[in-house]
Scaffold this active site. Structure first.
Site, mmCIF file in Angstrom:
data_model
loop_
_atom_site.group_PDB
_atom_site.id
_atom_site.type_symbol
_atom_site.label_atom_id
_atom_site.label_comp_id
_atom_site.label_asym_id
_atom_site.label_seq_id
_atom_site.Cartn_x
_atom_site.Cartn_y
_atom_site.Cartn_z
ATOM 1 N N SER A 141 0.786 -1.227 0.000
ATOM 2 C CA SER A 141 0.000 0.000 0.000
ATOM 3 C C SER A 141 0.820 1.280 0.000
ATOM 4 O O SER A 141 1.543 1.564 -0.943
ATOM 5 C CB SER A 141 -0.949 -0.043 1.188
ATOM 6 N N HIS A 142 0.732 2.009 1.108
ATOM 7 C CA HIS A 142 1.368 3.325 1.182
ATOM 8 C C HIS A 142 2.825 3.229 1.615
ATOM 9 O O HIS A 142 3.473 4.258 1.790
ATOM 10 C CB HIS A 142 0.597 4.191 2.170
ATOM 11 N N ASP A 144 -2.578 6.481 -3.164
ATOM 12 C CA ASP A 144 -1.389 5.792 -2.650
ATOM 13 C C ASP A 144 -0.954 4.653 -3.575
ATOM 14 O O ASP A 144 -1.481 4.509 -4.683
ATOM 15 C CB ASP A 144 -1.649 5.286 -1.228
ATOM 16 N N ASP A 172 -1.433 1.440 -3.819
ATOM 17 C CA ASP A 172 -2.399 0.478 -4.360
ATOM 18 C C ASP A 172 -3.752 1.102 -4.693
ATOM 19 O O ASP A 172 -4.693 0.395 -5.023
ATOM 20 C CB ASP A 172 -2.583 -0.695 -3.393
ATOM 21 N N ASP A 205 -6.073 2.810 -2.888
ATOM 22 C CA ASP A 205 -7.252 2.863 -2.026
ATOM 23 C C ASP A 205 -7.324 4.126 -1.166
ATOM 24 O O ASP A 205 -8.333 4.388 -0.530
ATOM 25 C CB ASP A 205 -7.391 1.590 -1.168
ATOM 26 N N ARG A 206 -6.247 4.917 -1.146
ATOM 27 C CA ARG A 206 -6.289 6.163 -0.360
ATOM 28 C C ARG A 206 -6.482 7.375 -1.263
ATOM 29 O O ARG A 206 -6.194 7.307 -2.459
ATOM 30 C CB ARG A 206 -4.975 6.359 0.402
ATOM 31 N N SER A 226 -7.023 8.089 7.881
ATOM 32 C CA SER A 226 -5.780 7.872 7.139
ATOM 33 C C SER A 226 -5.993 7.984 5.627
ATOM 34 O O SER A 226 -5.491 7.167 4.876
ATOM 35 C CB SER A 226 -5.219 6.508 7.493
ATOM 36 N N LYS A 251 -11.488 0.543 0.668
ATOM 37 C CA LYS A 251 -11.548 1.983 0.468
ATOM 38 C C LYS A 251 -11.118 2.261 -0.962
ATOM 39 O O LYS A 251 -10.476 1.421 -1.585
ATOM 40 C CB LYS A 251 -10.675 2.713 1.488
HETATM 41 C C1 VG1 Z 1 -2.837 2.287 8.509
HETATM 42 C C2 VG1 Z 1 -3.975 3.247 8.745
HETATM 43 C C3 VG1 Z 1 -5.308 2.522 8.632
HETATM 44 C C4 VG1 Z 1 -5.402 1.832 7.262
HETATM 45 C C5 VG1 Z 1 -4.203 0.930 7.070
HETATM 46 C C6 VG1 Z 1 -4.173 0.310 5.691
HETATM 47 O O1 VG1 Z 1 -2.839 1.283 9.505
HETATM 48 O O2 VG1 Z 1 -3.848 3.871 9.994
HETATM 49 O O3 VG1 Z 1 -6.344 3.448 8.810
HETATM 50 O O4 VG1 Z 1 -6.571 1.073 7.163
HETATM 51 O O5 VG1 Z 1 -2.993 1.668 7.241
HETATM 52 O O6 VG1 Z 1 -4.134 1.308 4.698
HETATM 53 P P1 VG1 Z 1 -1.869 1.324 10.782
HETATM 54 O O7 VG1 Z 1 -2.142 0.039 11.512
HETATM 55 O O8 VG1 Z 1 -0.477 1.450 10.253
HETATM 56 O O9 VG1 Z 1 -2.257 2.539 11.546
HETATM 57 V V1 VG1 Z 1 -3.434 0.987 3.212
HETATM 58 O O10 VG1 Z 1 -3.722 2.205 2.223
HETATM 59 O O11 VG1 Z 1 -2.324 0.029 3.654
HETATM 60 O O12 VG1 Z 1 -4.268 -0.312 2.550
HETATM 61 CO CO CO Z 2 -3.425 1.601 0.320
#
Ligand code: VG1
Ligand code: CO
Length: 543
Positions: A113-114, A277, A279, A281-282, A365, A376
């Site tokens: 992801s991010h 981001d 992937d 979803d953000r 986030s 998302k």
């Molecule tokens: C973070 C965010 C959370 C989000 C998750 C996955 O998790 O705070 O809100 O759902 O990333 O997002 P954490 O446990 O690091 O706080 V992504 O865009 O990875 O799919």
């Molecule tokens: Co993501």
């Protein structure tokens, strides 16, 4: 075709976190590491023989190699069909869309992801169930149990599959389809939003910049924004997916999407700015010289539902993750809708969406989405904003200011302390938990503690219980301080502190959030003792 059974031994630590298993890419490259996890997923599932598995990835380094391994293992384990994104690319929301549309058994999403990508950076894998959403904890814990006792995995002994040519072929008893999910995804978006209205907005000269951060959404955004909706060529920047995201950290926030933020606060700024981001979803939403806090974005999307054709018949309810600001709660209350509060991570929204208890969900986030998929969805949120702007004729900043005037403003900020020593972080949380009983009624400056607890969630649909989801300090005036440990990092611990304060007085809405929250930030430092306990004097990222 020859199916090999390979002996293996468990690897430690293959427990999925907030969103799948995320590790440094060289951890995943160890012989058997990926194979063990994938076989453990299959071992934890039943009755998938002959069914369809969707495979998508955000294109990061090791994506292609991992997909080849998964194809051979899925064939060996008896899936009937594999649907794979061309070039191994499929955004997370598009994968969710494909799973649902083609009634697949489930999907594997290759993404961290991010998190940054490339050699030495991060990789990840996540299993999604047939509703298109991330596997709930019951299933991820089942996978983890399998990883602890695995002894062998199955893999087909065959040549690599060409991922770059659309079409179908048969491998053993499995049909392999290479698909372009941009088409399916665009079709879904065109049903949710008023594309004609948005087209007219661009025709009238409305300008936009979309930063795909060299990640997976480039092709989707170019197709939808530039080709279908008629935004100017060049609207999408960093639009070519790269396996190291061109060195960018593909997290759309004020720190990592700096070039977009600088542009939107410059004299050349467009009317609208957005980013996604790794992937897809953000989302981050910006106006000309204006930043929209994700919690406000969620509230505004809910408050303006009648502007979007996919939602104008009404919402059944809304949901937000616990640390997300309560701005959306005020909208829900005003509209007589239920508002659910879940732990962090999209997997907790799945049951609410399936049971029709919530239509729109969001997280602080930079994550917003609805019942159109079970993830998302970055581009969805961006198109929703375009739809609202086109329908109301108001600018981003006008919309947000009008919203604050009606509902009041929830000043909100998140402080991230990255790469903290895990033992120190855990000790800090233990100490805070131990102090809970003595906190109620205590004053910090003018703020009186009403409740101090460790958030526990009971799923309203299946009654499953998730404990230790973050420490909440709730003050009498509605202000909140939340502490959580991240479940997506790959080195050390990341401590997140979320700070929120409600301000009904319109004359104060123009304040800088950091100024408005300054006293609460000091209290957050005081309650946790974070500076002394972790040695970190300031956060790495403030959003
Ligand atoms: C973070 C965010 C959370 C989000 C998750 C996955 O998790 O705070 O809100 O759902 O990333 O997002 P954490 O446990 O690091 O706080 V992504 O865009 O990875 O799919
Ligand atoms: Co993501």
């Amino acid at each position: 075709m020859n199916i090999k059974t390979v002996q293996t031994k468990p690897f430690e630590g293959q427990r999925p976190g907030t969103s799948g298993l995320r590790k440094k890419v060289d951890v995943f490259q160890q012989p058997g590491y990926l194979e063990n996890f994938v076989q453990s997923v299959f071992n934890s599932l039943e009755n998938f023989k002959g069914k369809t598995l969707v495979i998508g990835g955000d294109g990061r380094y090791f994506n292609r190699e991992a997909i080849q391994v998964i194809i051979k293992m899925a064939v060996a384990n008896g899936f009937g069909e594999l649907m794979i994104g061309k070039g191994g690319l499929m955004s997370t929301p598009a994968t969710s869309c494909i799973i649902r549309k083609y009634k697949a058994f489930g999907g594997l999403i290759l993404s961290a992801s991010h998190n940054p990508g490339g050699p030495g950076q991060d990789f990840g894998i996540k299993y999604n169930i047939e509703n298109g959403g991330p596997a709930p904890e019951k299933i991820t814990e089942g996978i983890y149990e399998q990883t602890k006792k695995i002894t062998e995995y199955k893999i087909a002994d065959t040549a690599d599959v060409d991922l770059d040519t659309l079409g179908e072929k048969v491998l053993g008893e499995t049909r392999i389809k290479i698909i372009d999910s941009v088409i399916d995804y665009t079709e879904m978006m065109s049903k949710l939003f008023d594309f004609d209205l948005i087209k007219r907005l661009f025709q009238k000269g409305f300008t936009m910049r979309y930063d795909a951060m060299n990640a997976v959404t480039g092709p989707y955004a170019k197709h939808i924004l530039e080709k279908v909706l008629g935004a100017k060529a060049g609207t999408v920047v960093h639009g070519e997916p790269k396996d190291d995201f061109g060195g960018l950290h593909p997290d759309p926030n004020l720190v990592y999407a700096k070039s977009l933020v600088d542009f939107m606060f410059s004299n050349e700024a467009t009317d609208f700015g957005a980013a996604s981001d790794g992937d897809g979803d953000r989302n981050m939403i910006l106006g000309n010289h204006f930043y929209v806090n994700p919690s406000d974005s969620l509230a505004l999307i809910v408050a303006n539902f009648w502007n979007a054709p996919g939602y104008d018949r009404g919402l059944t309810g809304v949901a937000r993750s616990m640390p997300t600001s309560s701005a959306v709660d005020r909208v829900a209350r005003g509209m007589g809708m239920s508002c659910y509060e879940t732990p962090t991570g999209w997997k907790f929204f799945g049951n609410l969406l399936d049971a029709n208890k919530a239509t729109i969900c969001g997280e602080e986030s930079f994550g917003t989405g609805s019942n159109h998929v079970r993830e998302k969805d970055g581009l969805w949120a961006i198109l929703y904003w375009l739809n609202i702007i086109a329908a109301t004729g108001l600018s981003v900043s006008e919309l947000v200011k009008k919203h604050w005037k009606k509902y009041g403003r929830n000043f909100y900020s998140r402080y991230d302390f990255e790469k903290v020593d895990s033992a120190a972080a855990n000790a800090m949380f233990d100490e805070m938990r131990a102090s809970a009983a003595s906190q109620e009624g205590k004053f910090y400056g003018n703020y009186e503690v009403e409740k101090f607890d460790d958030f526990e969630y009971i799923d309203p649909v299946d009654k499953s219980v998730s404990s230790h989801q973050g420490i909440r300090v709730l003050f009498k005036d509605g202000s909140r301080i939340i502490y959580r440990l991240s479940g997506t990092g790959t080195s050390g611990a990341t401590v997140r502190i979320y700070i929120e304060k409600y301000e009904p007085d319109n004359s104060k809405h123009g304040m800088d959030p950091q100024e408005a929250l300054a006293d609460l930030v000091e209290i957050a430092y005081q309650i946790s003792g974070i500076k002394a306990k972790t040695g970190k004097q300031k956060p790495d990222v403030i959003t």
